[in-house]
Design an enzyme around this catalytic site. Structure first.
Site, PDB file in Angstrom:
ATOM      1  N   ASP A 155       0.851  -1.191   0.000  1.00  0.00           N
ATOM      2  CA  ASP A 155       0.000   0.000   0.000  1.00  0.00           C
ATOM      3  C   ASP A 155       0.889   1.244   0.000  1.00  0.00           C
ATOM      4  OD1 ASP A 155      -2.899   1.097   0.622  1.00  0.00           O
ATOM      5  OD2 ASP A 155      -1.511   2.207   1.907  1.00  0.00           O
ATOM      6  N   ASN A 163      -2.536  13.047  -5.246  1.00  0.00           N
ATOM      7  CA  ASN A 163      -3.758  13.406  -5.981  1.00  0.00           C
ATOM      8  C   ASN A 163      -4.256  14.797  -5.593  1.00  0.00           C
ATOM      9  OD1 ASN A 163      -4.037  11.044  -7.515  1.00  0.00           O
ATOM     10  ND2 ASN A 163      -5.137   9.979  -5.896  1.00  0.00           N
ATOM     11  N   HIS A 168      -5.287  14.135 -10.164  1.00  0.00           N
ATOM     12  CA  HIS A 168      -5.441  12.691 -10.372  1.00  0.00           C
ATOM     13  C   HIS A 168      -4.704  12.188 -11.605  1.00  0.00           C
ATOM     14  CE1 HIS A 168      -8.343  11.787  -7.153  1.00  0.00           C
ATOM     15  NE2 HIS A 168      -8.772  13.026  -7.338  1.00  0.00           N
ATOM     16  N   ASP A 172      -2.236   9.105 -11.569  1.00  0.00           N
ATOM     17  CA  ASP A 172      -2.254   7.938 -12.465  1.00  0.00           C
ATOM     18  C   ASP A 172      -0.880   7.699 -13.084  1.00  0.00           C
ATOM     19  OD1 ASP A 172      -4.897   7.498 -11.944  1.00  0.00           O
ATOM     20  OD2 ASP A 172      -5.655   8.325 -13.824  1.00  0.00           O
ATOM     21  N   ASP A 198      -4.553   2.439  -4.717  1.00  0.00           N
ATOM     22  CA  ASP A 198      -3.108   2.621  -4.548  1.00  0.00           C
ATOM     23  C   ASP A 198      -2.467   1.384  -3.933  1.00  0.00           C
ATOM     24  OD1 ASP A 198      -4.245   2.822  -2.079  1.00  0.00           O
ATOM     25  OD2 ASP A 198      -3.155   4.609  -1.448  1.00  0.00           O
ATOM     26  N   ARG A 219      13.461  -5.753  -1.790  1.00  0.00           N
ATOM     27  CA  ARG A 219      13.749  -5.340  -3.174  1.00  0.00           C
ATOM     28  C   ARG A 219      12.639  -4.441  -3.713  1.00  0.00           C
ATOM     29  NH1 ARG A 219      15.651 -10.633  -4.116  1.00  0.00           N
ATOM     30  NH2 ARG A 219      13.737 -11.201  -5.200  1.00  0.00           N
TER      31      ARG A 219
END
Length: 360
Positions: A155, A163, A168, A172, A198, A219
């Site tokens: 997350d 945003n 937005h 994106d 997200d 990683r």
């Protein structure tokens, strides 16, 4: 009109119609008296040979198969072929009639629709439907061979600020850029998926040990060390990861996600930008049943804007539940668990989801 070819017992062309000539980009003189392998894809010639043998041996009077043809310019054509024997009154074979239907565009469209049904439209990554299928296959392989798999729920930390401050569209762009970076460290045996919003989810297969799951998580987080350049602005994006390590066949989909979510919440509670492996001391669903702290600690963004460290995470949870009732209103862990089980049943991620072509 379907392409039609008449061939003799040696598979040499006796006659051909205009539709087939147009299909393979050759005139009649370039086809008649030639063997069909001239305009058959080299890798598919054995398909034609086997079908022809079954007809000449008398095993069958008609065969149907798919194969690829080659146009004179080298273009590959996918075709459905039906080949039948024409016999005289005594049963002897006179020649064969082949009907050919060009299905190149049809197959391309089917492949496109299939891809859309199984991939996120923004990032191009596998979606939840494909992820669940890969997870099921991984369970089966592990059951046969032994070893470990791991599922990681990733997350983005404070993504809402991107945003809100940059818009937005830039958000994106950042999601796409993140997907490309994560792909750089994704092993060929693993699956990286956009889980929604997200969040990303990662399936690490055939691990040598449980400790290797932590190496994979590190990683993934390491690719976020370098800031992103978006709309003329440097954006530093961090993430938190909750990991579940599985031995044997693993757990059911909903239980698995619940455990990964619990580990993710613990990672955020410890300060974000880190990964935590789920343990039995993290009751599944505990955080879903509790309200956010009355006076949550404040953190400051790059613009020194005070905000709650938990607000965005709770908004995400309420959104994921699909319920118009905020999760914080549930009175117990069991209430929330029952609600999620009903809303996140396997059917939601299988046949029902396949009918939609949008992102998960």
């Amino acid at each position: 009109m379907a392409g039609t070819i008449l061939v003799d017992l040696e598979d040499k062309v006796l006659e051909v119609n205009d539709a087939f000539c147009q299909m393979v980009g050759r005139n009649r003189d370039e086809i008649v008296a030639k063997c069909s392998e001239l305009f058959t894809h080299p890798e598919d010639r054995s398909i034609s040979d086997k079908a022809h043998h079954r007809l000449t041996s008398g095993e069958l009077d008609q065969v149907s198969y798919t194969k690829r043809y080659l146009r004179k310019n080298g273009q590959v054509i996918d075709a459905e072929v039906s080949k039948s024997a024409v016999r005289d009154a005594t049963g002897s074979t006179l020649y064969f009639v082949t009907s050919v239907r060009d299905v190149t565009k049809e197959r391309a469209l089917n492949a496109q629709l299939s891809h859309q049904a199984l991939h996120d439209s923004l990032t191009g990554l596998p979606n939840r439907v494909l992820f669940e299928n890969r997870l099921s296959q991984a369970h089966a392989r592990t059951a046969r061979r032994g070893g470990w798999n791991a599922v990681m729920l990733l997350d983005l930390d404070d993504f809402k600020e991107v945003n809100d401050s940059l818009g937005h569209l830039v958000g994106d762009e950042l999601l796409v850029a993140l997907a490309r970076r994560f792909e750089e460290v994704t092993r060929s045996s693993d699956t990286l998926c956009r889980f929604g919003g997200d969040e990303f989810i990662y399936l690490a297969e055939e691990l040598a040990s449980p400790a290797q799951a932590e190496e994979v998580a590190e990683r993934l987080l390491s690719v976020l060390a370098k800031p992103f350049s978006l709309a003329g602005t440097k954006v530093q994006q961090h993430a938190s990861i909750g990991t579940v390590v599985l031995e044997g066949t693993g757990k059911a989909w909903t239980e698995l996600i619940g455990d990964a979510d619990a580990a993710l919440y613990e990672a955020k509670r410890q300060g974000k930008g880190r990964h935590v492996v789920f343990t039995s001391t993290m009751p599944r669903g505990q955080r879903l049943a509790l309200s956010p702290p009355a006076d949550p600690p404040l953190v400051r963004s790059g613009a020194d804007t005070p905000r709650s460290s938990d607000t965005a995470h709770w908004d995400r949870l309420n959104s994921r539940s699909g319920s118009p009732v905020p999760l914080r209103r549930y009175g117990s862990v069991e209430d929330v668990g029952d609600n999620l089980e009903a809303r996140e049943s396997p059917d939601r991620f299988s046949s029902t989801a396949l009918t939609g072509l949008g992102p998960s």
